[in-house]
Design an enzyme around this catalytic site. Structure first.
Site, PDB file in Angstrom:
ATOM      1  N   LEU A  19       0.824  -1.212   0.000  1.00 42.16           N
ATOM      2  CA  LEU A  19       0.000   0.000   0.000  1.00 42.16           C
ATOM      3  C   LEU A  19       0.858   1.262   0.000  1.00 42.16           C
ATOM      4  O   LEU A  19       0.554   2.219  -0.717  1.00 42.16           O
ATOM      5  CB  LEU A  19      -0.917  -0.011   1.229  1.00 42.16           C
ATOM      6  N   ASP A  38      11.302   3.286   4.030  1.00 42.88           N
ATOM      7  CA  ASP A  38      11.087   1.855   4.288  1.00 42.88           C
ATOM      8  C   ASP A  38      12.355   1.265   4.890  1.00 42.88           C
ATOM      9  O   ASP A  38      13.452   1.461   4.371  1.00 42.88           O
ATOM     10  CB  ASP A  38      10.704   1.078   3.023  1.00 42.88           C
ATOM     11  N   ASP A  81      14.177   3.402  10.691  1.00 40.04           N
ATOM     12  CA  ASP A  81      13.116   2.719  11.449  1.00 40.04           C
ATOM     13  C   ASP A  81      12.219   3.783  12.082  1.00 40.04           C
ATOM     14  O   ASP A  81      12.639   4.489  12.998  1.00 40.04           O
ATOM     15  CB  ASP A  81      13.780   1.852  12.523  1.00 40.04           C
ATOM     16  N   ILE A  82      10.973   3.857  11.629  1.00 41.44           N
ATOM     17  CA  ILE A  82      10.078   4.920  12.102  1.00 41.44           C
ATOM     18  C   ILE A  82       9.594   4.686  13.540  1.00 41.44           C
ATOM     19  O   ILE A  82       8.956   5.557  14.111  1.00 41.44           O
ATOM     20  CB  ILE A  82       8.867   5.122  11.164  1.00 41.44           C
ATOM     21  N   ASN A 108       2.109   4.472   7.499  1.00 42.64           N
ATOM     22  CA  ASN A 108       1.638   3.241   6.859  1.00 42.64           C
ATOM     23  C   ASN A 108       2.474   2.017   7.239  1.00 42.64           C
ATOM     24  O   ASN A 108       1.981   0.899   7.182  1.00 42.64           O
ATOM     25  CB  ASN A 108       1.669   3.481   5.334  1.00 42.64           C
ATOM     26  N   TYR A 179      -2.127  -6.871  16.991  1.00 42.52           N
ATOM     27  CA  TYR A 179      -2.369  -5.980  15.844  1.00 42.52           C
ATOM     28  C   TYR A 179      -3.670  -5.200  16.016  1.00 42.52           C
ATOM     29  O   TYR A 179      -3.724  -3.990  15.756  1.00 42.52           O
ATOM     30  CB  TYR A 179      -2.407  -6.858  14.594  1.00 42.52           C
ATOM     31  N   LYS A 183      -3.993  -1.179  16.181  1.00 48.38           N
ATOM     32  CA  LYS A 183      -4.770  -0.451  15.164  1.00 48.38           C
ATOM     33  C   LYS A 183      -5.937   0.312  15.791  1.00 48.38           C
ATOM     34  O   LYS A 183      -6.352   1.348  15.271  1.00 48.38           O
ATOM     35  CB  LYS A 183      -5.258  -1.425  14.090  1.00 48.38           C
ATOM     36  N   THR A 213      -1.464  -7.550  -0.607  1.00 43.94           N
ATOM     37  CA  THR A 213      -0.041  -7.219  -0.498  1.00 43.94           C
ATOM     38  C   THR A 213       0.632  -8.468   0.055  1.00 43.94           C
ATOM     39  O   THR A 213      -0.049  -9.463   0.328  1.00 43.94           O
ATOM     40  CB  THR A 213       0.165  -6.051   0.499  1.00 43.94           C
TER      41      THR A 213
HETATM   42  N1  LIG Z   1      -3.027  -5.118   3.077  1.00 46.77           N
HETATM   43  C1  LIG Z   1      -4.160  -5.001   3.741  1.00 46.77           C
HETATM   44  O1  LIG Z   1      -5.219  -5.553   3.350  1.00 46.77           O
HETATM   45  C2  LIG Z   1      -4.211  -4.170   4.980  1.00 46.77           C
HETATM   46  C3  LIG Z   1      -5.400  -4.164   5.729  1.00 46.77           C
HETATM   47  C4  LIG Z   1      -5.487  -3.359   6.855  1.00 46.77           C
HETATM   48  C5  LIG Z   1      -4.398  -2.579   7.216  1.00 46.77           C
HETATM   49  N2  LIG Z   1      -3.237  -2.645   6.495  1.00 46.77           N
HETATM   50  C6  LIG Z   1      -2.120  -1.789   6.936  1.00 46.77           C
HETATM   51  O2  LIG Z   1      -1.577  -1.124   5.817  1.00 46.77           O
HETATM   52  C7  LIG Z   1      -0.181  -0.851   6.049  1.00 46.77           C
HETATM   53  C8  LIG Z   1       0.642  -1.346   4.867  1.00 46.77           C
HETATM   54  O3  LIG Z   1       0.541  -2.750   4.802  1.00 46.77           O
HETATM   55  P1  LIG Z   1       0.856  -3.615   3.484  1.00 46.77           P
HETATM   56  O4  LIG Z   1      -0.257  -4.577   3.371  1.00 46.77           O
HETATM   57  O5  LIG Z   1       1.188  -2.722   2.352  1.00 46.77           O
HETATM   58  O6  LIG Z   1       2.143  -4.431   3.996  1.00 46.77           O
HETATM   59  P2  LIG Z   1       3.613  -4.638   3.354  1.00 46.77           P
HETATM   60  O7  LIG Z   1       4.281  -5.646   4.204  1.00 46.77           O
HETATM   61  O8  LIG Z   1       3.507  -4.878   1.895  1.00 46.77           O
HETATM   62  O9  LIG Z   1       4.313  -3.212   3.556  1.00 46.77           O
HETATM   63  C9  LIG Z   1       4.691  -2.715   4.809  1.00 46.77           C
HETATM   64  C10 LIG Z   1       6.058  -2.065   4.667  1.00 46.77           C
HETATM   65  O10 LIG Z   1       6.430  -1.466   5.935  1.00 46.77           O
HETATM   66  C11 LIG Z   1       7.835  -1.613   6.083  1.00 46.77           C
HETATM   67  N3  LIG Z   1       8.209  -1.486   7.493  1.00 46.77           N
HETATM   68  C12 LIG Z   1       7.962  -2.381   8.489  1.00 46.77           C
HETATM   69  N4  LIG Z   1       8.473  -1.936   9.643  1.00 46.77           N
HETATM   70  C13 LIG Z   1       9.054  -0.722   9.388  1.00 46.77           C
HETATM   71  C14 LIG Z   1       9.722   0.237  10.187  1.00 46.77           C
HETATM   72  N5  LIG Z   1       9.920   0.036  11.492  1.00 46.77           N
HETATM   73  N6  LIG Z   1      10.168   1.381   9.591  1.00 46.77           N
HETATM   74  C15 LIG Z   1       9.962   1.596   8.275  1.00 46.77           C
HETATM   75  N7  LIG Z   1       9.339   0.699   7.458  1.00 46.77           N
HETATM   76  C16 LIG Z   1       8.887  -0.444   8.018  1.00 46.77           C
HETATM   77  C17 LIG Z   1       8.126  -2.999   5.528  1.00 46.77           C
HETATM   78  O11 LIG Z   1       9.490  -3.144   5.171  1.00 46.77           O
HETATM   79  C18 LIG Z   1       7.171  -3.065   4.326  1.00 46.77           C
HETATM   80  O12 LIG Z   1       7.808  -2.687   3.116  1.00 46.77           O
HETATM   81  C19 LIG Z   1       0.149  -1.537   7.375  1.00 46.77           C
HETATM   82  O13 LIG Z   1       0.069  -0.599   8.431  1.00 46.77           O
HETATM   83  C20 LIG Z   1      -0.953  -2.566   7.518  1.00 46.77           C
HETATM   84  O14 LIG Z   1      -1.162  -2.947   8.851  1.00 46.77           O
HETATM   85  C21 LIG Z   1      -3.123  -3.423   5.393  1.00 46.77           C
END
Ligand SMILES: NC(=O)c1ccc[n+]([C@@H]2O[C@H](COP(=O)([O-])OP(=O)(O)OC[C@H]3O[C@@H](n4cnc5c(N)ncnc54)[C@H](O)[C@@H]3O)[C@@H](O)[C@H]2O)c1
Length: 309
Positions: A19, A38, A81-82, A108, A179, A183, A213
């Site tokens: 995302l 990232d 690291d955020i 995100n 989680y 959230k 994803t």
């Molecule tokens: N995919 C879904 O359906 C979904 C649903 C609800 C919520 N979300 C939320 O959306 C967001 C994005 O998720 P996604 O599905 O794209 O996952 P993803 O794993 O594809 O991407 C998440 C990214 O965050 C990076 N990351 C992790 N820890 C980090 C840190 N400490 N500092 C910097 N970067 C870091 C990872 O390297 C990764 O590239 C997340 O917060 C997730 O909880 C996703």
């Protein structure tokens, strides 16, 4: 022709994949200069083993920044690291030192450590609360400090924050106690930030997205593009238009809201509100309290089902 985010500088955390990557590309396509953050961790947050040069092997932030530049946009990578003060503050500094301003923060980044509560280790709890909840707080705090300083200097910004919650945080999700708690905390943080930061020209909203994803590839793997229209409802790119609009000046007046979004659907989520109530004007006995609760529940709407229950 002017684009929605011309002149804006946007930071997106966890933008190397999924995302976040889709958001970063969409902001750039709308004229924003983007700081692509990232850390490049594995799905459970574990660091990828360093490559022969010591660098992370995939460098997802650098790859997305390069992708934006190749398409004619402006972007810089940030690999911090955020969920650390150093990473969050250097993210804000990177925007200010590279582009001279910061207009929009999209929180995100995150990862999962799914387990039933009885099997959930303390470390799984801490890691997930840390990356999502603390990771939202720290970037927000450092960005807000900058926006408050701007306001005090007589340059009130038109700033935006888009946080990332989840249906798990709104309704609960079996096997995701850590989680879901993180959230849900992000929703509360969003409401407080919207109220506190309005005076500094900052609007704060949250999304609860769903998309295919690496985090959800097992859940949504079978959801394919509709053969008739070719519309892939689970593509992460479907979530980004709402995020770009919320992150733009065009969303003026919209703050403290939570939107669920997936495919072509956008839903305003109504938060906790008082339901049926009774006031005795004096202390209840436990038995009377119970009797009253049973009566109130017959008049109350049933709660939404917990995901996976
Ligand atoms: N995919 C879904 O359906 C979904 C649903 C609800 C919520 N979300 C939320 O959306 C967001 C994005 O998720 P996604 O599905 O794209 O996952 P993803 O794993 O594809 O991407 C998440 C990214 O965050 C990076 N990351 C992790 N820890 C980090 C840190 N400490 N500092 C910097 N970067 C870091 C990872 O390297 C990764 O590239 C997340 O917060 C997730 O909880 C996703």
């Amino acid at each position: 022709m002017s684009a929605l985010c011309d002149g804006r500088v946007v930071v997106v955390t966890g933008a190397g994949r999924g995302l976040g990557r889709a958001h970063a590309l969409a902001f750039a396509a709308q004229g924003a200069r983007v700081v692509v953050n990232d850390l490049g961790v594995a799905l459970d947050g574990a660091p990828h083993p360093p490559g022969p040069t010591g660098a992370r092997p995939d460098g997802p932030a650098a790859a997305v920044a390069a992708e934006i530049r190749a398409a004619g946009g402006e972007a810089i990578a940030h690999g911090g690291d955020i969920a650390t003060s150093e990473g969050a503050s250097s993210l804000v500094t990177t925007a200010l030192e590279t582009y001279g301003r910061l207009d929009t923060l999209v929180n995100n980044a995150g990862f999962l450590r799914d387990r039933m509560l009885v099997n959930l280790d303390e470390d799984d709890w801490d890691a997930v609360l840390r990356v999502h909840l603390k990771g939202h707080f720290l970037t927000l705090k450092h960005a807000a400090a900058h926006w408050r300083a701007q306001t005090k200097a007589g340059r009130t910004p038109d700033a935006r924050v888009v946080n990332t919650s989840s249906g798990a945080g709104l309704l609960g999700s079996v096997g995701q106690g850590n989680y879901s708690a993180a959230k849900a905390g992000i929703v509360a943080l969003t409401l407080v930030a919207a109220a506190e930061l309005a005076r500094y020209g900052v609007q704060v909203n949250a999304i609860a997205p769903a998309a295919r994803t690496r985090m959800t590839q097992r859940t949504f793997a079978e959801t394919m593009a509709a053969p008739a229209t070719g519309f892939d409802a689970m593509a992460p790119e479907n979530v980004s238009p709402l995020v770009v609009w919320l992150g733009s000046a065009a969303s003026d007046g919209v703050t403290g809201r939570v939107f669920e979004t997936e495919g072509g659907r956008i839903t305003v989520m109504d938060g906790w509100r008082p339901g049926p109530t009774a006031d005795r004007g004096a202390r209840w006995s436990a038995a009377e309290a119970g009797e009253t609760v049973r009566k109130l529940l017959t008049a109350a709407a049933p709660p939404g089902a917990v995901y996976g229950a």
